[in-house]
Design an enzyme around this catalytic site. Structure first.
Site, PDB file in Angstrom:
ATOM      1  N   ARG A   1      -4.005  -6.637 -13.406  1.00 58.19           N
ATOM      2  CA  ARG A   1      -4.162  -8.097 -13.491  1.00 58.19           C
ATOM      3  C   ARG A   1      -3.169  -8.814 -12.585  1.00 58.19           C
ATOM      4  NH1 ARG A   1      -4.938  -7.820 -19.385  1.00 58.19           N
ATOM      5  NH2 ARG A   1      -7.177  -7.733 -19.700  1.00 58.19           N
ATOM      6  N   GLY A   2      -2.014  -8.207 -12.384  1.00 58.11           N
ATOM      7  CA  GLY A   2      -0.999  -8.819 -11.527  1.00 58.11           C
ATOM      8  C   GLY A   2      -1.515  -9.035 -10.112  1.00 58.11           C
TER       9      GLY A   2
END
Ligand SMILES: [Zn+2]
Length: 326
Positions: A264-265
């Site tokens: 997700r980063g």
């Protein structure tokens, strides 16, 4: 906070914005101000969900049904900002069986909830860290899928619910679970200004607004128009803005270096950098965009001290400096 909100307004898929900080620093004012300066949105007339007339594929079942009989009328509406109060019930959030109609007419009808009202706008939760976990889970699920699915009490309803989730909270009053933190796109910290001129400036402006709201708005109308135009232009540009391999490579390296879980980063870095490039009217995201979104996109995803903003921000800044140069 303003930059994070602008990025989310240009590309809602960036995910919600988490705002940490002191009370009385204008957090909810900022959210409301952004929504009120966004252009009016076209919505299908009489649709309970405010469907977008131009996006037929995302229409609710009611609009799809009515469209068979001919073209649907549209109306211009303000972008909604819906407050989610603490202690809210799941029924109120997702919608529920319309009891009155069930009892008086024996009909099973759906009474839309706050998610329906927030469609295409903002859902604002003050003190998100005090909200029950199962409600936060639910909100994050719907925010990610863009659809609210209700299957209970004999109802089977699905309707579009795309909104930007804005959560604010003071970490000293209750922690957010790490698995929830990670699902917000961006996080920012708002502190009480500590320099004298800024404090005086804020108080003066607040006072000016209260004494003469009309005059205050007129004075800032030009600036509002400028921001509105910038958002509209950025939204139009976004679909064609590129994120070059080199930038994505740097984003992934940054996440590796910081040991963020999952991907997700990187995804958030890519989307936020692209939205920022759009806001600047350029056709490709670059390392400068990446650098500017790195802290808001990553600091709440670090495993240790996720809520110690100072430490997390320093760690992200250091990793950015090592990778991209100071
Ligand atoms: Zn509809």
């Amino acid at each position: 906070m303003k930059l994070a909100l602008l990025i989310a307004a240009v590309d809602p898929t960036v995910g919600g914005v988490l705002v940490f900080g002191d009370r009385g620093t204008g957090k909810s004012t900022a959210v409301r101000a952004l929504a009120s300066l966004l252009p009016l949105m076209q919505a299908v007339a009489d649709c309970r969900y405010g469907c977008d007339p131009g996006e037929e594929r995302a229409w609710c079942e009611e609009c799809q049904g009515r469209a068979v009989g001919g073209k649907l009328k549209s109306v211009a509406l303000r972008v909604p900002v819906v407050d989610l109060p603490l202690g809210v019930t799941e029924d109120r959030v997702v919608g529920a069986l319309d009891l009155e109609r069930a009892l008086t007419k024996g009909e099973k009808a759906f009474e839309p909830g706050l998610l329906a009202r927030a469609h295409r706008g903002f859902l604002y939760i003050d003190e998100v860290n005090l909200l029950e976990d199962h409600i936060v889970d639910l909100l994050l699920d719907v925010a990610a899928s863009g659809e609210n699915v209700v299957e209970r009490e004999g109802l089977s309803v699905r309707h579009p619910a795309r909104f930007v989730l804005i959560g604010s909270g003071n970490p000293e009053e209750g922690e957010l679970r790490p698995q929830l933190l990670d699902r917000f796109g961006l996080s920012v910290e708002v502190r009480t200004p500590s320099d004298l001129p800024t404090r005086i400036d804020v108080v003066r402006r607040r006072d000016a607004f209260e004494r003469d709201p009309g005059g205050f708005l007129a004075k800032w109308a030009k600036e509002d128009t400028r921001i509105r135009r910038r958002i509209v232009a950025a939204r139009a540009l976004l679909p064609t803005v590129e994120v070059p391999d080199l930038v994505l490579d740097r984003a992934a390296q940054l996440c590796l270096k910081l040991g963020t879980d999952g991907l997700r980063g990187e995804l958030t870095l890519m989307r936020a950098a692209r939205a920022l490039a759009s806001l600047e009217g350029v056709e490709a995201a670059n390392e400068t965009h990446l650098r500017r979104v790195a802290a808001p996109a990553l600091r709440h995803r670090l495993r240790r001290n996720p809520l110690d903003e100072a430490v997390s921000t320093t760690r992200v800044d250091r990793a950015v400096a090592e990778l991209l140069g100071a």
